[in-house]
Design an enzyme around this catalytic site. Structure first.
Site, PDB file in Angstrom:
ATOM      1  N   ARG A 120       6.454 -27.236 -14.081  1.00 34.69           N
ATOM      2  CA  ARG A 120       7.530 -26.647 -13.434  1.00 34.69           C
ATOM      3  C   ARG A 120       7.900 -25.654 -14.888  1.00 34.69           C
ATOM      4  NH1 ARG A 120       9.937 -31.919 -12.776  1.00 34.69           N
ATOM      5  NH2 ARG A 120      10.271 -32.599 -10.750  1.00 34.69           N
ATOM      6  N   LYS A 142       5.867 -10.424 -12.045  1.00 30.50           N
ATOM      7  CA  LYS A 142       5.980 -10.752 -11.076  1.00 30.50           C
ATOM      8  C   LYS A 142       4.362 -11.388 -10.451  1.00 30.50           C
ATOM      9  CE  LYS A 142       8.667  -6.989  -8.125  1.00 30.50           C
ATOM     10  NZ  LYS A 142       7.984  -6.227  -7.515  1.00 30.50           N
ATOM     11  N   GLU A 184      -1.681   4.354 -10.194  1.00 35.74           N
ATOM     12  CA  GLU A 184      -0.152   3.762 -10.254  1.00 35.74           C
ATOM     13  C   GLU A 184       0.548   4.874 -11.782  1.00 35.74           C
ATOM     14  OE1 GLU A 184       1.417   1.330  -9.117  1.00 35.74           O
ATOM     15  OE2 GLU A 184       0.296  -0.589  -8.034  1.00 35.74           O
ATOM     16  N   LYS A 226       7.839   1.245 -17.241  1.00 36.86           N
ATOM     17  CA  LYS A 226       8.169   0.156 -16.329  1.00 36.86           C
ATOM     18  C   LYS A 226       9.157  -0.849 -17.444  1.00 36.86           C
ATOM     19  CE  LYS A 226       6.151  -3.170 -13.697  1.00 36.86           C
ATOM     20  NZ  LYS A 226       5.154  -3.972 -12.746  1.00 36.86           N
ATOM     21  N   GLU A 236      15.025  -6.705  -9.305  1.00 34.82           N
ATOM     22  CA  GLU A 236      14.484  -6.268  -8.493  1.00 34.82           C
ATOM     23  C   GLU A 236      16.128  -6.386  -7.174  1.00 34.82           C
ATOM     24  OE1 GLU A 236      10.962  -5.621  -6.927  1.00 34.82           O
ATOM     25  OE2 GLU A 236      11.862  -4.503  -4.635  1.00 34.82           O
ATOM     26  N   ARG A 240      14.539  -1.256  -9.999  1.00 38.08           N
ATOM     27  CA  ARG A 240      13.511  -2.133  -9.640  1.00 38.08           C
ATOM     28  C   ARG A 240      12.376  -1.173  -8.560  1.00 38.08           C
ATOM     29  NH1 ARG A 240      10.204  -7.547 -12.607  1.00 38.08           N
ATOM     30  NH2 ARG A 240       8.036  -6.689 -11.547  1.00 38.08           N
ATOM     31  N   ASN A 244       7.822   0.698  -6.764  1.00 41.18           N
ATOM     32  CA  ASN A 244       7.227   0.386  -5.000  1.00 41.18           C
ATOM     33  C   ASN A 244       7.452   2.151  -4.337  1.00 41.18           C
ATOM     34  OD1 ASN A 244       6.912  -2.225  -4.822  1.00 41.18           O
ATOM     35  ND2 ASN A 244       9.199  -2.684  -5.111  1.00 41.18           N
ATOM     36  N   HIS A 247       4.760   2.141  -1.909  1.00 37.74           N
ATOM     37  CA  HIS A 247       4.322   0.945  -1.699  1.00 37.74           C
ATOM     38  C   HIS A 247       4.289   0.540  -0.728  1.00 37.74           C
ATOM     39  CE1 HIS A 247       3.528   0.809  -5.659  1.00 37.74           C
ATOM     40  NE2 HIS A 247       2.949  -0.931  -5.821  1.00 37.74           N
ATOM     41  N   HIS A 251       1.661  -0.971   1.401  1.00 37.98           N
ATOM     42  CA  HIS A 251       1.031  -2.800   1.964  1.00 37.98           C
ATOM     43  C   HIS A 251       0.573  -2.762   3.498  1.00 37.98           C
ATOM     44  CE1 HIS A 251       3.649  -4.404  -1.834  1.00 37.98           C
ATOM     45  NE2 HIS A 251       3.260  -3.679  -2.400  1.00 37.98           N
ATOM     46  N   HIS A 265      -5.605  -1.457  -3.838  1.00 35.29           N
ATOM     47  CA  HIS A 265      -4.157  -1.105  -3.841  1.00 35.29           C
ATOM     48  C   HIS A 265      -4.242  -0.207  -4.313  1.00 35.29           C
ATOM     49  CE1 HIS A 265      -0.294  -2.093  -4.869  1.00 35.29           C
ATOM     50  NE2 HIS A 265      -0.067  -2.476  -5.516  1.00 35.29           N
TER      51      HIS A 265
HETATM   52  P1  NAD Z   1      -8.559  -6.652  -8.799  1.00 34.14           P
HETATM   53  O1  NAD Z   1      -7.858  -7.880 -10.666  1.00 34.14           O
HETATM   54  O2  NAD Z   1      -9.334  -7.473  -8.213  1.00 34.14           O
HETATM   55  O3  NAD Z   1      -9.971  -5.857 -10.533  1.00 34.14           O
HETATM   56  C1  NAD Z   1     -10.473  -4.696 -10.005  1.00 34.14           C
HETATM   57  C2  NAD Z   1     -12.548  -4.918 -10.037  1.00 34.14           C
HETATM   58  O4  NAD Z   1     -12.055  -4.701 -10.975  1.00 34.14           O
HETATM   59  C3  NAD Z   1     -12.848  -6.662  -9.371  1.00 34.14           C
HETATM   60  O5  NAD Z   1     -13.716  -6.046  -9.413  1.00 34.14           O
HETATM   61  C4  NAD Z   1     -12.284  -7.233 -11.367  1.00 34.14           C
HETATM   62  O6  NAD Z   1     -13.573  -7.851 -11.018  1.00 34.14           O
HETATM   63  C5  NAD Z   1     -12.622  -6.031 -11.909  1.00 34.14           C
HETATM   64  N1  NAD Z   1     -13.117  -5.729 -13.552  1.00 34.14           N
HETATM   65  C6  NAD Z   1     -11.222  -5.724 -14.248  1.00 34.14           C
HETATM   66  N2  NAD Z   1     -11.113  -5.895 -15.329  1.00 34.14           N
HETATM   67  C7  NAD Z   1     -12.822  -5.300 -15.709  1.00 34.14           C
HETATM   68  C8  NAD Z   1     -13.312  -4.694 -16.496  1.00 34.14           C
HETATM   69  N3  NAD Z   1     -12.753  -4.370 -17.906  1.00 34.14           N
HETATM   70  N4  NAD Z   1     -14.388  -3.925 -16.253  1.00 34.14           N
HETATM   71  C9  NAD Z   1     -15.546  -4.194 -15.503  1.00 34.14           C
HETATM   72  N5  NAD Z   1     -14.703  -4.710 -14.104  1.00 34.14           N
HETATM   73  C10 NAD Z   1     -13.179  -4.938 -14.015  1.00 34.14           C
HETATM   74  O7  NAD Z   1      -7.656  -5.359  -9.574  1.00 34.14           O
HETATM   75  P2  NAD Z   1      -6.237  -4.570  -9.604  1.00 34.14           P
HETATM   76  O8  NAD Z   1      -6.548  -4.064  -9.065  1.00 34.14           O
HETATM   77  O9  NAD Z   1      -6.871  -4.736 -11.435  1.00 34.14           O
HETATM   78  O10 NAD Z   1      -4.895  -5.257  -9.334  1.00 34.14           O
HETATM   79  C11 NAD Z   1      -4.620  -5.332  -7.776  1.00 34.14           C
HETATM   80  C12 NAD Z   1      -3.908  -6.074  -7.254  1.00 34.14           C
HETATM   81  O11 NAD Z   1      -2.435  -6.254  -9.095  1.00 34.14           O
HETATM   82  C13 NAD Z   1      -3.030  -6.951  -6.409  1.00 34.14           C
HETATM   83  O12 NAD Z   1      -3.106  -7.876  -5.976  1.00 34.14           O
HETATM   84  C14 NAD Z   1      -1.498  -6.023  -6.589  1.00 34.14           C
HETATM   85  O13 NAD Z   1      -0.953  -7.131  -5.016  1.00 34.14           O
HETATM   86  C15 NAD Z   1      -1.270  -6.937  -7.703  1.00 34.14           C
HETATM   87  N6  NAD Z   1       0.088  -6.092  -8.983  1.00 34.14           N
HETATM   88  C16 NAD Z   1       0.601  -6.236  -8.473  1.00 34.14           C
HETATM   89  C17 NAD Z   1       1.739  -6.195  -9.763  1.00 34.14           C
HETATM   90  C18 NAD Z   1       2.701  -6.610  -9.974  1.00 34.14           C
HETATM   91  O14 NAD Z   1       4.067  -6.480 -10.782  1.00 34.14           O
HETATM   92  N7  NAD Z   1       2.697  -7.857 -10.436  1.00 34.14           N
HETATM   93  C19 NAD Z   1       2.011  -4.406  -9.659  1.00 34.14           C
HETATM   94  C20 NAD Z   1       1.170  -3.314  -8.880  1.00 34.14           C
HETATM   95  C21 NAD Z   1       0.029  -4.575  -8.297  1.00 34.14           C
END
Ligand code: NAD
Length: 369
Positions: A120, A142, A184, A226, A236, A240, A244, A247, A251, A265
């Site tokens: 939990r 999130k 971003e 942020k 949100e 907030r 987006n 986005h 999406h 993304h």
């Molecule tokens: P990811 O986690 O897939 O990382 C991108 C790639 O980079 C992966 O292949 C990973 O292995 C590699 N990688 C990460 N760090 C590395 C490093 N230091 N050196 C070499 N390779 C590295 O994707 P992302 O772009 O980091 O994140 C995208 C995700 O984040 C999506 O699912 C999106 O929905 C989510 N997101 C969430 C929020 C939130 O508020 N929670 C906000 C924006 C995006």
């Protein structure tokens, strides 16, 4: 080199520490949160191979158990979620222990969600390793996974107890992943800080080339923005949603391209921001100069800007609008958009005539042929 940004959420407040050498000093950074000297770390195979040894060394006498998942958006699914939760239980992670999410946004979202439901709710620390995760996903609580019905549709708000954004780790990102995260960063300037966007126009190339001071400043400013918005509107209900920007389009494009390598993304966010500014201009909200500047900067940085930059088939305009309707921002069945009166002046609206949206998408799709 270190900056600290506080996310002010009353009893759930926490620090985002941004700087160099944070992973090598992880034990000292995290230890005040620990009840016993043990952490469970979840990473992905790519980050694990490159950086897990440094984290283990940095944790010093804090014992570490670790699990590495396959890299990529496909990992944000029920099967991997179940695997993480059951692994944490096997490791006998207790209610007062700390789980560490060590990776990009995929790992942060998935592990944060696992921490939210394990017994939990257990506390977790984000050690974001991608630019996107450092400037966005690791901050704000999130968490979640994707469903075949859409992106991030299953999840929870669960704030981390600490975020350690070590900018040195960004050096091993591929150029493509780095630029996806930069989408971003640009978003923050576009939604609320025209001077930051202007600074990025001047400093973006130096930042991409690896300059540490520039990276520190870009990550810090993004996190400040942020943190400020999240503190105003944690779940949100209002402001907030500004985060987006781009986005709603993003999406739909991610769903259309299967959440994978065809479109990352952050690439979708960049294309979505360009479309949101174009839509704003068509609705008479901003001058033509604004979308032109957005596109020029994204192009200069070598980023995807247009639907034409996405390889392979896409649905038609109606198909894309149908995908947008799955967006979590849909309210009373109406699509909501983040539009702008200029650079740095974004606002939320449901007032977008369907024919204007459809016309914009039809033209953007036609340019692909
Ligand atoms: P990811 O986690 O897939 O990382 C991108 C790639 O980079 C992966 O292949 C990973 O292995 C590699 N990688 C990460 N760090 C590395 C490093 N230091 N050196 C070499 N390779 C590295 O994707 P992302 O772009 O980091 O994140 C995208 C995700 O984040 C999506 O699912 C999106 O929905 C989510 N997101 C969430 C929020 C939130 O508020 N929670 C906000 C924006 C995006």
């Amino acid at each position: 080199m270190r900056n600290v940004v506080k996310v002010e959420l009353g009893a759930r407040s926490y620090e985002v520490r941004i700087g160099t050498g944070l992973i090598g000093n992880a034990g000292a950074e995290i230890r005040p949160l620990l009840r016993r000297p043990r952490v469970a770390v979840v990473t992905d195979a790519t980050v694990g191979a490159l950086h897990l040894a440094e984290l283990r060394a940095g944790l010093g006498d804090v014992e570490m158990v670790s699990l590495a998942l396959p890299p990529g958006e496909g990992t944000k699914c029920w099967a991997e979620f179940q695997r993480v939760v059951e692994w944490l239980l096997e490791q006998k992670v207790e209610r007062k222990d700390i789980v560490v999410a060590f990776g990009g946004g995929v790992i942060g979202d998935l592990v944060g969600f696992a921490a939210a439901v394990l017994r939990r709710g257990v506390r977790f620390v984000q050690i974001p390793t991608s630019l996107l995760a450092q400037v966005d996903s690791s901050v704000g609580g999130k968490t979640g996974i994707n469903s075949p019905a859409g992106k991030n549709l299953i999840g929870a708000f669960h704030q981390p107890s600490l975020v350690l954004a070590d900018i040195d780790v960004l050096g091993t990102l591929t150029a493509r992943d780095f630029l996806a995260g930069y989408g971003e960063v640009v978003k923050y300037g576009l939604l609320g800080d025209p001077l930051f966007f202007e600074w990025l126009e001047a400093e973006g190339p130096r930042l991409a080339a690896g300059d540490r001071a520039t990276r520190l400043k870009a990550v810090t400013r993004s996190v400040e923005m942020k943190a400020e918005i999240v503190a105003r509107d944690e779940t949100e209900e209002g402001d907030r949603a500004l985060l987006n920007l781009g986005h709603t389009f993003c999406h739909a494009l991610e769903a259309a391209t299967g959440y994978g390598e065809r479109l990352l993304h952050g690439e979708g966010v960049a294309i979505g921001c360009a479309l949101a500014f174009e839509l704003s201009q068509r609705l008479g909200l901003c001058s033509q100069e604004a979308p032109s500047r957005v596109r020029a900067h994204l192009r200069e940085m070598g980023m995807k800007v247009d639907l034409a930059d996405i390889e392979g088939d896409l649905p038609d305009a109606e198909g894309l609008i149908a995908l947008m309707a799955q967006d979590k921002k849909v309210l009373d069945g109406k699509l909501r958009f983040i539009l702008a009166r200029g650079i740095g002046e974004a606002f939320v609206t449901s007032d977008v005539p369907r024919e204007v949206l459809k016309g914009l998408l039809e033209e953007a799709l036609a340019a692909r042929r």
